[in-house]
Motif scaffolding. Structure first.
Motif, PDB file in Angstrom:
ATOM      1  N   GLY A 163      25.590   7.631  32.783  1.00  0.00           N
ATOM      2  CA  GLY A 163      26.462   8.520  32.028  1.00  0.00           C
ATOM      3  C   GLY A 163      27.134   7.761  30.916  1.00  0.00           C
ATOM      4  N   SER A 164      27.815   8.456  30.060  1.00  0.00           N
ATOM      5  CA  SER A 164      28.502   7.869  28.937  1.00  0.00           C
ATOM      6  C   SER A 164      29.819   7.298  29.381  1.00  0.00           C
ATOM      7  N   PRO A 165      30.402   6.381  28.612  1.00  0.00           N
ATOM      8  CA  PRO A 165      31.708   5.849  28.944  1.00  0.00           C
ATOM      9  C   PRO A 165      32.728   6.963  29.075  1.00  0.00           C
ATOM     10  N   ASN A 166      33.645   6.745  29.992  1.00  0.00           N
ATOM     11  CA  ASN A 166      34.735   7.684  30.257  1.00  0.00           C
ATOM     12  C   ASN A 166      34.265   8.968  30.916  1.00  0.00           C
ATOM     13  N   SER A 167      32.979   9.048  31.309  1.00  0.00           N
ATOM     14  CA  SER A 167      32.506  10.283  31.907  1.00  0.00           C
ATOM     15  C   SER A 167      33.189  10.547  33.237  1.00  0.00           C
ATOM     16  N   LEU A 168      33.684   9.503  33.876  1.00  0.00           N
ATOM     17  CA  LEU A 168      34.378   9.667  35.149  1.00  0.00           C
ATOM     18  C   LEU A 168      35.874   9.813  34.978  1.00  0.00           C
ATOM     19  N   VAL A 201      35.232  17.694  54.565  1.00  0.00           N
ATOM     20  CA  VAL A 201      34.660  16.383  54.249  1.00  0.00           C
ATOM     21  C   VAL A 201      35.381  15.775  53.050  1.00  0.00           C
ATOM     22  N   GLY A 202      35.677  16.601  52.049  1.00  0.00           N
ATOM     23  CA  GLY A 202      36.403  16.114  50.878  1.00  0.00           C
ATOM     24  C   GLY A 202      37.778  15.587  51.232  1.00  0.00           C
ATOM     25  N   VAL A 203      38.480  16.275  52.135  1.00  0.00           N
ATOM     26  CA  VAL A 203      39.803  15.813  52.562  1.00  0.00           C
ATOM     27  C   VAL A 203      39.699  14.454  53.239  1.00  0.00           C
ATOM     28  N   VAL A 204      38.757  14.331  54.180  1.00  0.00           N
ATOM     29  CA  VAL A 204      38.622  13.093  54.951  1.00  0.00           C
ATOM     30  C   VAL A 204      38.215  11.921  54.059  1.00  0.00           C
ATOM     31  N   VAL A 205      37.203  12.138  53.213  1.00  0.00           N
ATOM     32  CA  VAL A 205      36.712  11.052  52.363  1.00  0.00           C
ATOM     33  C   VAL A 205      37.768  10.642  51.343  1.00  0.00           C
ATOM     34  N   ASN A 221      30.332   3.619  43.929  1.00  0.00           N
ATOM     35  CA  ASN A 221      30.798   4.318  42.732  1.00  0.00           C
ATOM     36  C   ASN A 221      30.323   5.762  42.672  1.00  0.00           C
ATOM     37  N   ARG A 222      29.119   6.018  43.202  1.00  0.00           N
ATOM     38  CA  ARG A 222      28.572   7.371  43.090  1.00  0.00           C
ATOM     39  C   ARG A 222      29.410   8.404  43.856  1.00  0.00           C
ATOM     40  N   VAL A 223      30.202   7.953  44.833  1.00  0.00           N
ATOM     41  CA  VAL A 223      31.066   8.879  45.580  1.00  0.00           C
ATOM     42  C   VAL A 223      32.126   9.471  44.659  1.00  0.00           C
ATOM     43  N   PHE A 224      32.485   8.735  43.608  1.00  0.00           N
ATOM     44  CA  PHE A 224      33.437   9.246  42.614  1.00  0.00           C
ATOM     45  C   PHE A 224      32.923  10.560  42.038  1.00  0.00           C
ATOM     46  N   ASP A 225      31.659  10.556  41.631  1.00  0.00           N
ATOM     47  CA  ASP A 225      31.037  11.768  41.082  1.00  0.00           C
ATOM     48  C   ASP A 225      30.933  12.849  42.150  1.00  0.00           C
ATOM     49  N   TRP A 226      30.567  12.464  43.360  1.00  0.00           N
ATOM     50  CA  TRP A 226      30.396  13.444  44.428  1.00  0.00           C
ATOM     51  C   TRP A 226      31.692  14.194  44.712  1.00  0.00           C
ATOM     52  N   LEU A 227      32.800  13.464  44.759  1.00  0.00           N
ATOM     53  CA  LEU A 227      34.079  14.108  45.059  1.00  0.00           C
ATOM     54  C   LEU A 227      34.493  15.054  43.932  1.00  0.00           C
ATOM     55  N   ASN A 228      34.232  14.673  42.691  1.00  0.00           N
ATOM     56  CA  ASN A 228      34.516  15.587  41.579  1.00  0.00           C
ATOM     57  C   ASN A 228      33.629  16.823  41.643  1.00  0.00           C
ATOM     58  N   SER A 229      32.347  16.620  41.965  1.00  0.00           N
ATOM     59  CA  SER A 229      31.420  17.754  42.045  1.00  0.00           C
ATOM     60  C   SER A 229      31.768  18.676  43.199  1.00  0.00           C
ATOM     61  N   GLY A 230      32.275  18.111  44.295  1.00  0.00           N
ATOM     62  CA  GLY A 230      32.658  18.934  45.440  1.00  0.00           C
ATOM     63  C   GLY A 230      33.743  19.935  45.093  1.00  0.00           C
ATOM     64  N   LEU A 231      34.656  19.547  44.211  1.00  0.00           N
ATOM     65  CA  LEU A 231      35.712  20.479  43.794  1.00  0.00           C
ATOM     66  C   LEU A 231      35.123  21.666  43.039  1.00  0.00           C
ATOM     67  N   VAL A 232      34.089  21.393  42.251  1.00  0.00           N
ATOM     68  CA  VAL A 232      33.431  22.477  41.508  1.00  0.00           C
ATOM     69  C   VAL A 232      32.759  23.448  42.482  1.00  0.00           C
ATOM     70  N   SER A 245      31.468   4.480  33.242  1.00  0.00           N
ATOM     71  CA  SER A 245      30.386   4.474  34.220  1.00  0.00           C
ATOM     72  C   SER A 245      29.627   3.153  34.223  1.00  0.00           C
ATOM     73  N   SER A 246      29.852   2.313  33.195  1.00  0.00           N
ATOM     74  CA  SER A 246      29.188   1.011  33.157  1.00  0.00           C
ATOM     75  C   SER A 246      29.931  -0.045  33.961  1.00  0.00           C
ATOM     76  N   ASP A 247      31.136   0.286  34.434  1.00  0.00           N
ATOM     77  CA  ASP A 247      31.904  -0.673  35.227  1.00  0.00           C
ATOM     78  C   ASP A 247      31.195  -0.939  36.550  1.00  0.00           C
ATOM     79  N   ALA A 248      31.102  -2.212  36.899  1.00  0.00           N
ATOM     80  CA  ALA A 248      30.488  -2.552  38.187  1.00  0.00           C
ATOM     81  C   ALA A 248      31.363  -2.096  39.328  1.00  0.00           C
ATOM     82  N   VAL A 249      32.672  -2.202  39.145  1.00  0.00           N
ATOM     83  CA  VAL A 249      33.624  -1.781  40.169  1.00  0.00           C
ATOM     84  C   VAL A 249      34.696  -0.920  39.499  1.00  0.00           C
ATOM     85  N   ILE A 250      34.908   0.257  40.008  1.00  0.00           N
ATOM     86  CA  ILE A 250      35.967   1.116  39.485  1.00  0.00           C
ATOM     87  C   ILE A 250      37.307   0.573  39.940  1.00  0.00           C
TER      88      ILE A 250
END
Length: 310
Positions: free
Chosen positions: A3-8, A165-169, A186-197, A256-261
């Motif tokens: 993804g592009s920078p700042n996408s998260l 699951v979103g609450v627990v994670v 890092n991919r869990v960051f996207d998953w949690l945002n997508s779960g809200l949608v 999204s290019s960060d190795a560690v958020i």
């Protein structure tokens, strides 16, 4: 992750505004409960309902009615007056409420140092209402109301699982972030945002369905119908905490290019996730556990039939 920078990490000011909006109702209800509890320690006197009024109100696309009582009372030979209002979702219920209490006596609490400041507790009104004949078509019954249609029930339960699951994670992520650790990829960051949608459109639909339903009285004491009263306090605490974290730590941008958020980003975002997922979980769980409108109609029909029997 791609993804592009700042996408998260879009600025979080909009998240704060949404959470503040959600919190506004909780603050108002908490303030009313605080005033009621404070008034419980005030001395009481007998008041008289002098006049009544039913006023129509609108909130967005919903409509409701306020049954308002104007009362008078006496303290140390001086006369005072006050007003009490109760909200209803049908004009008939509001009119029945005020008609029955007109010219009735009711217990009034007043501030000792300022007798002109008074309040009628909800419990005192309920006592005054004892003996009122029940209306056959009244929405004031021990049956859950303003719930989702039956076709939506099968869709609710999978979303309840996703929200849980979103609450627990998000809670796990938040605890780790406070310890300076990243406990998930890092991919869990996207998953949690997508779960809200996924869960929030249904959550908003439940809110809209309840607010648009007619013929039932809104209970200000029950945040999530069908669930224990303390669940509303838990949700309010989650939202309040999330708002505090967002206001303290401000906007966070993540590439999204960060190795560690950064832990700060996980901490801020996870606070918002906890609040959103908690409200969604309790709302959807409440919708799944309470009766549908058709269930309520059947329960009311059985109750009316039993009342007709000798």
């Amino acid at each position: 992750m791609h993804g592009s920078p700042n996408s998260l990490g879009a600025p979080l000011w909009w998240v704060g505004l949404v959470l503040l909006f959600l919190l506004a109702g909780t603050i108002r209800r908490a303030w009313e409960k605080y005033r009621q509890r404070l008034a419980e320690s005030w001395p009481s006197t007998i008041g008289h309902v002098e006049s009544v009024e039913v006023r129509e109100k609108t909130s967005g696309r919903s409509r409701y009615w306020i049954g308002e009582l104007a009362y008078s009372y006496s303290v140390a030979g001086s006369q005072y007056s006050g007003r009490y209002g109760r909200r209803f979702d049908s004009e008939e219920d509001a009119q029945d409420f005020v008609d029955y209490l007109h010219r009735k006596q009711v217990s009034v609490r007043y501030r000792p140092r300022k007798p002109a400041a008074s309040m009628i507790l909800d419990e005192a009104v309920d006592v005054a209402l004892q003996g009122r004949p029940a209306l056959a078509d009244s929405g004031n019954c021990d049956v859950p109301s303003r719930e989702v249609p039956g076709w939506m029930k099968p869709l609710v339960w999978p979303l309840v699982v996703v929200a849980l699951v979103g609450v627990v994670v998000s809670l796990w992520v938040h605890v780790g972030a406070w310890q300076g650790k990243q406990v998930v990829p890092n991919r869990v960051f996207d998953w949690l945002n997508s779960g809200l949608v996924i869960v929030w459109p249904a959550t908003i639909l439940v809110f809209a369905w309840r607010s648009s339903s007619k013929g039932s009285r809104r209970s200000v004491r029950e945040e999530f119908p069908g669930l224990p009263p303390w669940t509303g306090k838990v949700a309010g605490a989650m939202v309040f905490y999330a708002v505090a974290i967002i206001l303290i730590f401000g906007s966070v941008r993540v590439s999204s290019s960060d190795a560690v958020i950064p832990a700060r980003a996980w901490r801020t975002f996870s606070a918002g996730w906890m609040a959103f997922y908690s409200v969604a979980f309790l709302t959807l769980l409440s919708a799944g556990r309470t009766a549908t409108p058709s269930d309520q109609s059947e329960l009311l029909r059985l109750r009316h039939e039993s009342q007709r029997r000798p």
